[in-house]
Design an enzyme around this catalytic site. Sequence first.
Site, PDB file in Angstrom:
ATOM      1  N   LYS A   1       0.877  -1.172   0.000  1.00 53.67           N
ATOM      2  CA  LYS A   1       0.000   0.000   0.000  1.00 53.67           C
ATOM      3  C   LYS A   1       0.909   1.216   0.000  1.00 53.67           C
ATOM      4  O   LYS A   1       1.834   1.315   0.817  1.00 53.67           O
ATOM      5  CB  LYS A   1      -0.903   0.014   1.232  1.00 53.67           C
ATOM      6  CG  LYS A   1      -1.788   1.262   1.257  1.00 53.67           C
ATOM      7  CD  LYS A   1      -2.937   1.148   2.248  1.00 53.67           C
ATOM      8  CE  LYS A   1      -2.526   1.544   3.639  1.00 53.67           C
ATOM      9  NZ  LYS A   1      -3.691   1.610   4.543  1.00 53.67           N
TER      10      LYS A   1
ATOM     11  N   ARG B   1     -10.468  -1.991   7.015  1.00 53.49           N
ATOM     12  CA  ARG B   1      -9.523  -3.002   7.532  1.00 53.49           C
ATOM     13  C   ARG B   1      -9.086  -2.662   8.954  1.00 53.49           C
ATOM     14  O   ARG B   1      -8.817  -3.537   9.771  1.00 53.49           O
ATOM     15  CB  ARG B   1      -8.362  -3.248   6.578  1.00 53.49           C
ATOM     16  CG  ARG B   1      -7.336  -2.116   6.375  1.00 53.49           C
ATOM     17  CD  ARG B   1      -6.365  -2.041   7.522  1.00 53.49           C
ATOM     18  NE  ARG B   1      -5.042  -1.637   7.152  1.00 53.49           N
ATOM     19  CZ  ARG B   1      -4.280  -0.850   7.899  1.00 53.49           C
ATOM     20  NH1 ARG B   1      -4.724  -0.332   9.036  1.00 53.49           N
ATOM     21  NH2 ARG B   1      -3.058  -0.573   7.524  1.00 53.49           N
TER      22      ARG B   1
ATOM     23  N   ASN C   1     -14.258  12.375  24.048  1.00 53.33           N
ATOM     24  CA  ASN C   1     -13.376  12.926  23.024  1.00 53.33           C
ATOM     25  C   ASN C   1     -12.832  14.265  23.489  1.00 53.33           C
ATOM     26  O   ASN C   1     -13.536  15.032  24.162  1.00 53.33           O
ATOM     27  CB  ASN C   1     -14.117  13.090  21.692  1.00 53.33           C
ATOM     28  CG  ASN C   1     -13.143  13.285  20.535  1.00 53.33           C
ATOM     29  OD1 ASN C   1     -12.180  12.530  20.391  1.00 53.33           O
ATOM     30  ND2 ASN C   1     -13.368  14.298  19.725  1.00 53.33           N
TER      31      ASN C   1
ATOM     32  N   SER D   1      -5.562  10.781  17.565  1.00 50.15           N
ATOM     33  CA  SER D   1      -4.207  11.082  17.088  1.00 50.15           C
ATOM     34  C   SER D   1      -3.379  11.701  18.211  1.00 50.15           C
ATOM     35  O   SER D   1      -2.530  12.551  17.970  1.00 50.15           O
ATOM     36  CB  SER D   1      -4.267  11.984  15.855  1.00 50.15           C
ATOM     37  OG  SER D   1      -5.280  12.949  15.993  1.00 50.15           O
TER      38      SER D   1
ATOM     39  N   GLY E   1      -5.155   3.954  17.875  1.00 48.17           N
ATOM     40  CA  GLY E   1      -4.698   5.246  17.347  1.00 48.17           C
ATOM     41  C   GLY E   1      -3.194   5.337  17.147  1.00 48.17           C
ATOM     42  O   GLY E   1      -2.710   6.055  16.267  1.00 48.17           O
ATOM     43  N   THR E   2      -2.432   4.612  17.961  1.00 48.50           N
ATOM     44  CA  THR E   2      -0.974   4.766  17.931  1.00 48.50           C
ATOM     45  C   THR E   2      -0.366   3.898  16.837  1.00 48.50           C
ATOM     46  O   THR E   2      -0.261   2.685  16.976  1.00 48.50           O
ATOM     47  CB  THR E   2      -0.384   4.419  19.315  1.00 48.50           C
ATOM     48  OG1 THR E   2      -0.958   5.308  20.256  1.00 48.50           O
ATOM     49  CG2 THR E   2       1.129   4.567  19.320  1.00 48.50           C
TER      50      THR E   2
ATOM     51  N   LYS F   1       3.322   8.695  19.176  1.00 49.92           N
ATOM     52  CA  LYS F   1       1.890   8.748  19.521  1.00 49.92           C
ATOM     53  C   LYS F   1       1.636   7.888  20.766  1.00 49.92           C
ATOM     54  O   LYS F   1       2.363   6.926  21.018  1.00 49.92           O
ATOM     55  CB  LYS F   1       1.035   8.221  18.360  1.00 49.92           C
ATOM     56  CG  LYS F   1       0.843   9.218  17.237  1.00 49.92           C
ATOM     57  CD  LYS F   1      -0.190   8.680  16.257  1.00 49.92           C
ATOM     58  CE  LYS F   1      -0.332   9.574  15.044  1.00 49.92           C
ATOM     59  NZ  LYS F   1      -1.116   8.919  13.991  1.00 49.92           N
TER      60      LYS F   1
HETATM   61  P1  NAD Z   1      -9.252  12.264  12.710  1.00 47.57           P
HETATM   62  O1  NAD Z   1      -8.362  13.421  12.463  1.00 47.57           O
HETATM   63  O2  NAD Z   1     -10.520  12.155  11.946  1.00 47.57           O
HETATM   64  O3  NAD Z   1      -9.638  12.228  14.269  1.00 47.57           O
HETATM   65  C1  NAD Z   1      -8.670  12.439  15.270  1.00 47.57           C
HETATM   66  C2  NAD Z   1      -9.265  12.126  16.638  1.00 47.57           C
HETATM   67  O4  NAD Z   1      -8.252  12.332  17.624  1.00 47.57           O
HETATM   68  C3  NAD Z   1     -10.422  13.033  17.026  1.00 47.57           C
HETATM   69  O5  NAD Z   1     -11.289  12.301  17.856  1.00 47.57           O
HETATM   70  C4  NAD Z   1      -9.729  14.157  17.814  1.00 47.57           C
HETATM   71  O6  NAD Z   1     -10.606  14.808  18.693  1.00 47.57           O
HETATM   72  C5  NAD Z   1      -8.692  13.318  18.548  1.00 47.57           C
HETATM   73  N1  NAD Z   1      -7.534  14.081  18.991  1.00 47.57           N
HETATM   74  C6  NAD Z   1      -6.768  14.926  18.257  1.00 47.57           C
HETATM   75  N2  NAD Z   1      -5.735  15.396  19.002  1.00 47.57           N
HETATM   76  C7  NAD Z   1      -5.867  14.807  20.226  1.00 47.57           C
HETATM   77  C8  NAD Z   1      -5.112  14.874  21.429  1.00 47.57           C
HETATM   78  N3  NAD Z   1      -4.017  15.640  21.515  1.00 47.57           N
HETATM   79  N4  NAD Z   1      -5.525  14.149  22.496  1.00 47.57           N
HETATM   80  C9  NAD Z   1      -6.635  13.366  22.410  1.00 47.57           C
HETATM   81  N5  NAD Z   1      -7.385  13.258  21.296  1.00 47.57           N
HETATM   82  C10 NAD Z   1      -6.990  13.969  20.219  1.00 47.57           C
HETATM   83  O7  NAD Z   1      -8.348  10.973  12.527  1.00 47.57           O
HETATM   84  P2  NAD Z   1      -8.815   9.467  12.259  1.00 47.57           P
HETATM   85  O8  NAD Z   1      -8.798   9.214  10.801  1.00 47.57           O
HETATM   86  O9  NAD Z   1     -10.052   9.204  13.034  1.00 47.57           O
HETATM   87  O10 NAD Z   1      -7.575   8.652  12.876  1.00 47.57           O
HETATM   88  C11 NAD Z   1      -7.380   8.592  14.273  1.00 47.57           C
HETATM   89  C12 NAD Z   1      -6.045   7.942  14.566  1.00 47.57           C
HETATM   90  O11 NAD Z   1      -6.047   6.584  14.130  1.00 47.57           O
HETATM   91  C13 NAD Z   1      -4.851   8.605  13.882  1.00 47.57           C
HETATM   92  O12 NAD Z   1      -3.799   8.667  14.800  1.00 47.57           O
HETATM   93  C14 NAD Z   1      -4.505   7.633  12.757  1.00 47.57           C
HETATM   94  O13 NAD Z   1      -3.159   7.696  12.377  1.00 47.57           O
HETATM   95  C15 NAD Z   1      -4.840   6.317  13.442  1.00 47.57           C
HETATM   96  N6  NAD Z   1      -5.060   5.204  12.518  1.00 47.57           N
HETATM   97  C16 NAD Z   1      -4.569   3.992  12.883  1.00 47.57           C
HETATM   98  C17 NAD Z   1      -4.745   2.887  12.050  1.00 47.57           C
HETATM   99  C18 NAD Z   1      -4.223   1.546  12.471  1.00 47.57           C
HETATM  100  O14 NAD Z   1      -4.203   0.629  11.657  1.00 47.57           O
HETATM  101  N7  NAD Z   1      -3.847   1.354  13.711  1.00 47.57           N
HETATM  102  C19 NAD Z   1      -5.411   3.043  10.834  1.00 47.57           C
HETATM  103  C20 NAD Z   1      -5.965   4.291  10.508  1.00 47.57           C
HETATM  104  C21 NAD Z   1      -5.783   5.364  11.364  1.00 47.57           C
END
Ligand code: NAD
Length: 321
Positions: free
Chosen positions: A67, A111, A160, A199, A220-221, A226
């Site tokens: 990817k 996924r 949140n 994030s 998220g991490t 992160k």
């Molecule tokens: P998004 O930008 O739509 O949402 C971000 C979320 O994090 C929101 O709920 C926001 O309020 C919160 N947030 C932002 N800064 C923050 C902080 N300092 N403390 C606490 N909360 C905070 O992003 P998304 O597309 O929903 O992705 C969320 C996370 O998931 C990202 O870190 C992304 O990289 C990760 N992610 C992980 C995978 C995986 O396979 N593990 C896949 C996709 C995304």
Amino acid sequence: MYIVPEHEIATLLTRQAAFDAVEKVFAAMASGEAYNFPVVREAIGHEDALYGFKGGFDRAGKALGLKAGGYWPNNLEKRGLINHQSTVFLFDPDTGKPHAMVGGNHLTALRTAAASSVSIRHLARGDAKVLGMVGAGHQATFQLRAALEQRAFEKVIGWNLHPEMLANLEKVAQEAGVGFEAVALEEMRAADVIITITSSFDTILMPDHVSLGTHIAAMGTDTKGKQELAPKLLARAAVFTDEVAQSVSLGEAQHAVSQGLTEAGDIREIGAVINGQVAGRTDADEITVFDGTGVGLQDLAVAAALVGLAIKKGVAIEVEI
Ligand code: NAD
């Protein structure tokens, strides 16, 4: 080769198909039939973008490829495009010829949701009733929708940092006929399963926010730095992951490991639980954590399933290359 455009993905790919593909490839990773290649991720010095590749080979599923994509923070504001952009490329493992190019944006959301759902299926208590959500952004709605299918949840509670975004979760819960309540972090103690999907670069969930017997899917991490869980919380839990190498380097476990609170040998692969090679939850009071870091093989497995569906439905575009 086949092209499956991004706009076809949502109608082609069901949550069940994504779940089945991800569960199967986690199992193949644990049995040594599938492996991920080292991840490349670069700040390219243009548009503040982070770009990279996640690839691998699944001998069992015959999926080879990568990817390619990343994060373009200015997309939405400047161009009305989503900030996360990716495309999956599959190759024929017998010949090396390109097999398919598949839109990767919706695929990534499904996924990732499938991964936390697989962890709930295999690690949460069977009698789990309350689902806790930490995070309410784009990905959170996908995680919630998929998780609700794994247990007979009666209620969703959500926290949140930006409370106005919790309406995203309430809408999904309502659609599923489940009650929703916005709560303080301390009130996450009522949850039997918690999904973290933010994030954040700082601890959010502390040990006293979580009750005994809870399953946490920490999603998220996925990058160095992160963080969502207090390292002490992770260290007192039974920890599982998609891939141990990623968990300790860029996943949630990186912090507990760097503080000497846990080590790679303490962390088990979810695929080994699926295969029955190691135990999952061993008692009702245990706290389990799934450190979902996101591996390339998940993308390839779901993309391979998608190409099959697209060919069957006549929407795959065939091109000579
Ligand atoms: P998004 O930008 O739509 O949402 C971000 C979320 O994090 C929101 O709920 C926001 O309020 C919160 N947030 C932002 N800064 C923050 C902080 N300092 N403390 C606490 N909360 C905070 O992003 P998304 O597309 O929903 O992705 C969320 C996370 O998931 C990202 O870190 C992304 O990289 C990760 N992610 C992980 C995978 C995986 O396979 N593990 C896949 C996709 C995304």
